[in-house]
Each structure stands twice: as structure tokens, then as C-alpha cells.
Design an enzyme around this catalytic site. Structure first.
Site, PDB file in Angstrom:
ATOM      1  N   ASP A 162       0.833  -1.283  -0.026  1.00 28.97           N
ATOM      2  CA  ASP A 162      -0.003  -0.110   0.102  1.00 28.97           C
ATOM      3  C   ASP A 162       0.746   1.412   0.099  1.00 28.97           C
ATOM      4  O   ASP A 162       0.543   2.283  -0.876  1.00 28.97           O
ATOM      5  CB  ASP A 162      -0.884   0.032   1.144  1.00 28.97           C
ATOM      6  CG  ASP A 162      -1.763  -1.178   0.991  1.00 28.97           C
ATOM      7  OD1 ASP A 162      -1.475  -2.225   0.640  1.00 28.97           O
ATOM      8  OD2 ASP A 162      -3.095  -1.142   1.949  1.00 28.97           O
ATOM      9  N   GLU A 385       1.249  -9.551  11.302  1.00 30.10           N
ATOM     10  CA  GLU A 385       0.840  -9.024  10.172  1.00 30.10           C
ATOM     11  C   GLU A 385       2.282  -8.934   9.465  1.00 30.10           C
ATOM     12  O   GLU A 385       2.843  -9.183   8.467  1.00 30.10           O
ATOM     13  CB  GLU A 385       0.119  -7.928   9.925  1.00 30.10           C
ATOM     14  CG  GLU A 385      -0.324  -7.365   8.581  1.00 30.10           C
ATOM     15  CD  GLU A 385      -1.355  -6.214   8.513  1.00 30.10           C
ATOM     16  OE1 GLU A 385      -1.558  -5.831   9.813  1.00 30.10           O
ATOM     17  OE2 GLU A 385      -1.763  -5.825   7.479  1.00 30.10           O
TER      18      GLU A 385
HETATM   19  C1  GLC Z   1      -3.048  -4.573   3.365  1.00 34.10           C
HETATM   20  C2  GLC Z   1      -1.766  -5.189   2.477  1.00 34.10           C
HETATM   21  C3  GLC Z   1      -2.373  -6.105   1.424  1.00 34.10           C
HETATM   22  C4  GLC Z   1      -3.187  -7.247   1.946  1.00 34.10           C
HETATM   23  C5  GLC Z   1      -4.325  -6.857   3.028  1.00 34.10           C
HETATM   24  C6  GLC Z   1      -4.861  -7.722   3.730  1.00 34.10           C
HETATM   25  O1  GLC Z   1      -3.702  -3.704   2.564  1.00 34.10           O
HETATM   26  O2  GLC Z   1      -0.845  -4.355   2.231  1.00 34.10           O
HETATM   27  O3  GLC Z   1      -1.153  -6.369   0.630  1.00 34.10           O
HETATM   28  O4  GLC Z   1      -3.531  -8.058   0.921  1.00 34.10           O
HETATM   29  O5  GLC Z   1      -3.723  -5.949   3.814  1.00 34.10           O
HETATM   30  O6  GLC Z   1      -3.964  -8.564   4.428  1.00 34.10           O
END
Ligand code: GLC
Length: 418
Positions: A162, A385
């Protein structure tokens, strides 16, 4: 906890985040089905429940649009605790179920191949059904996100990283005028210092509103969106996925000619992502320049089967600088921030892809070192995460599906590592 207990804990996370047919990345922060998260989840499930693995991919493709696009989020059931939801995306009538309007890194064919190879008998039927859908998705990328063999994104969320510095120049060129008021939900779950900034968020939402205004028309979005950045992660991931899809074509008795042509085109395109320093980084197509960032995506060259002595040298530096590599931004760069999402932290999923590539390309010692350090990170700090690459502190959401999957399928010593 010994590694068998950790295996057990990782399986429990997948089961806990299972909503019957699809898996949440983590409950609360991400209450829907995410595209590449699900592909990692499937590979995790395949280590102990192969049928559930196939179901994850089958459910994911149930959201594919008729034009081949596979959305980055499928809103199976409404959840007011998430922003931006279906009312913001405005994709009604575009796909079979409510969804976002952009895609995500196409890792699915690679994991489908690995799951199929694990048990071809169990995989024959689901794989035969998925094959044309995967081809249609890859064709969509080759048609609408292809700049001379480099795969570009039209929104930072499409690339899965992101707030990576690779997008900064394109983001700064946007004036998010008229974006209006909105309430973020992510910062209610996770400390704001670990998430994208308000400046980023205004532009994320503004880009969604703009593509919605274009009716999510493929040609219009690909041509007119002010954010267009060619991405090493997308390019290497699609390159690898095409090769895997071609191998599946052989196994299923399908034609592979079109896939081989794409592989050749992407191999040539990936070379153009090498900047003057020899590093693979983003290329801002509207401005016509590289971004100059050494990110964890830069190290996916081996995953795409391109070798680079320069990148191996960068990897050794990352091993020296960080106890828990690979940082999503080079330590010491002006952009580096150990806790802020894709601007420094280490992500298990990217480590696994880098490790698979290193092993493929004969860099066995580096592959094993990366696996061992990732295993230590997860054993000492849980299935977060993402993590601070210097201290290992867990960051973002906890009990995270793809991190648990990466442990089960790759990092755990149960897979034969040291
Ligand atoms: C965030 C991450 C993305 C992922 C999502 C769900 O937006 O940057 O890569 O798929 O979270 O985990």
C-alpha cells in the site's frame, strides 16, 4: 514453544479465520476475503487439508468479473466495521458478487501448481475448472496492465504494498481535491504510526472515486488514471505465475503457446525495471523515471528467474543490517521506517517468495539463512501481520492468516530446514 507446538498454533489460526469456504486475513482489521491472502492461505491449508486448500481458491474465483479481472477484495457478507466498503467502490453489475474494482498480485497460479503437485489425484478436477479462469485473469493483466512487458498498477492497493516508497512520486503528483469526509477504520484496530498516513489515505480514496467515475472501464482506467507505476513485485509474480500455469497446461493437456509468449514478454519487460544502480524498482510511467528504492520487492528477481549479482550483494547487506530481514525498505535509506507498514517492516509472505526464488536459482545458502531467520522471527514474536526488521517487534494485526500459512508451508523446521 517447540516447532510442533507452533505448527499446531498456526493451523489453529487458519481454522479460526476460516469463514467456511474463505479465510479472513485477520478478524476485525480485514473482515472479508482478500485475493493474494487467500492464495497464501490455500498453500497453508494444503499442508494439512488439501480439500480445504482447493475450496479457498475456488471461492476466490467465484468473484471473478466477466472481463477476467479477479478483485482484490470480495465482500461476501456486509461488515460496517470496514472502510472502504462496497458503497465506496460502486462496482454494482460488474462482477458476480460485491467486490472492489482493482486486482492484486497474481500469486494464485503458482500456489495452485504447488497444491496440484502435492496430490495430482485430489487436484485434477478443481485444477481443470480453475485453469481457464487463471488464463483469463493473466490475459486481463497482459491486456490492461502491461507497459511493454512491465506490469503496472493503477492504485497502490493493487500492488499489495500500500504505502511503499515506489509510489511516492506518483502519489505526490495527485491533488486529492474533493475527496470529502470519511472515517478510517484501520486506525481503530492498529496504532496509526504503523499504518499509512492521512495524506496517503486521501489519495487512495480519491483514486477509487476517480476510477468509479470512469465506470471501472478497463480502457479508460488503464489510460487515464493519474497513478500508473510499473511494479517489480507485480511483474515478477506474473512472470512466475505464467511459467507455473504453462506447467499446469502440460499436466492437463492444454495449450501453452499463449502463456509462453507472455513469459517471454515479461522476461524482457522485467529487465527494464533494473535502474542505473542495477536494482529492480518501480517505474513511474506518467513521469518516465525509476523511483530509486531498494524494497523487498526488488529481491523477487530470483522468483521470476532473473539472476543478479548486484541484488545478491544487497541481500547480504540486508542480512548484516537486520536481525530479521528482508526489510521492505533498505535500512539507512531516507524512506526507512521500522514500523510503518511497507516502508521498512519485514513481511513473511515476501520472505517466502524471495526464499523460493533463491532456492530455484541455486542460492541455497541464502535461501536457508532467510528461512531460518524468518522461522526465528515467528517463533519469538508470533504470527503477526509484519515485524520490525531490527527488533522483531510484531506490528499491525495479530493471528494473521498468511503469516501462519508461511510458517506451515515454508518457515517451520517441519519442512526439513535446520
Ligand atoms: C494490506 C496489505 C495487502 C493485504 C491486505 C490484507 O492492505 O498491504 O497486501 O492483502 O492488507 O491482508
Amino acid at each position: 514453544m517447540d516447532h510442533l507446538a507452533l505448527d499446531q498454533a498456526a493451523r489453529a489460526i487458519l481454522r479460526k479465520n476460516d469463514r467456511g469456504g474463505y479465510t479472513l486475513p485477520t478478524s476485525g482489521l480485514y473482515p472479508y476475503q482478500w485475493n493474494w491472502d487467500s492464495a497464501f492461505a490455500a498453500w497453508g491449508f494444503a499442508q494439512f487439508d488439501i480439500e480445504r486448500a482447493w475450496l479457498e481458491l475456488t471461492t476466490l474465483f467465484s468473484g471473478q468479473w466477466p472481463n477476467g479481472m479477479l478483485p482484490h477484495i470480495l465482500f461476501h457478507k456486509p461488515d460496517p466495521g470496514y472502510f472502504p466498503g462496497p458503497d465506496v467502490w460502486g462496482t454494482e453489475g460488474k462482477g458476480p458478487i460485491p467486490s472492489s474494482g482493482i486486482s492484486q498480485p497474481p500469486v494464485a497460479a503458482t500456489f495452485a501448481r504447488m497444491i496440484y503437485d502435492k496430490n495430482p489425484d485430489a487436484g485434477r478436477n478443481p485444477m481443470a475448472a480453475l485453469f481457464p479462469k487463471l488464463v483469463a485473469w493473466h490475459r486481463w493483466f497482459m491486456r490492461w496492465r502491461n507497459a511493454d512487458g512491465m506490469i503496472f498498477i493503477t492504485h497502490p492497493w493493487e500492488g499489495g504494498r500500500d504505502n511503499a516508497p515506489d509510489w511516492d512520486s506518483a502519489m505526490q503528483a495527485i491533488d486529492p481535491v474533493g475527496v470529502g469526509d470519511y472515517t478510517r477504520r484501520d486506525t481503530a484496530h492498529v496504532d496509526a504510526s504503523m499504518r499509512p498516513t492521512k495524506d496517503d489515505y486521501d489519495r487512495y480514496i480519491w483514486l477509487v472515486q476517480r476510477a468509479r467515475g470512469l465506470g471501472w472501464d478497463d480502457a479508460a482506467v488503464a489510460q487515464d488514471q493519474p497513478f500508473k507505476v510499473a511494479d517489480p513485485l507485480m511483474t515478477f509474480v506474473l512472470l512466475r505465475a505464467n511459467r507455473d500455469l504453462a506447467a499446469l497446461a502440460d499436466a492437463l493437456g492444454e495449450d501453452r503457446a499463449e502463456l509462453d509468449q507472455w513469459t517471454a514478454e515479461l522476461t524482457a519487460g522485467a529487465e527494464k525495471l533494473r535502474n542505473t544502480a542495477g536494482v529492480f524498482d518501480g517505474f513511474n510511467l506518467n513521469a518516465g523515471h525509476h523511483t530509486g528504492s531498494v524494497s523487498n520487492a526488488s529481491f523477487l528477481c530470483w522468483y521470476g528467474h532473473l539472476d543478479s549479482a548486484q541484488m545478491l550483494d544487497e541481500l547480504h547487506q540486508a542480512f548484516d543490517q537486520c536481525r530479521y530481514p528482508v526489510p521492505s525498505q533498505k535500512v539507512g535509506s531516507d524512506w526507512f521506517n521500522a514500523k510503518r507498514y511497507w516502508r521498512g517492516p519485514t513481511w513473511g509472505i515476501v520472505n517466502m517468495l524471495i526464499g523460493l526464488g533463491l532456492a530455484d536459482m541455486g542460492h541455497k545458502a541464502e535461501a536457508e539463512e532467510l528461512r531460518a531467520r524468518t522461522a526465528a522471527l515467528m517463533a519469538e514474536h508470533g504470527f503477526a501481520e509484519y515485524y520490525d526488521p531490527l527488533t522483531g517487534d510484531p506490528a499491525g494485526g495479530g493471528s494473521f492468516t498468511w503469516t501462519a500459512a508461511v510458517w506451515l508451508a515454508w518457515a517451520s523446521p517441519s519442512n526439513g530446514g535446520a
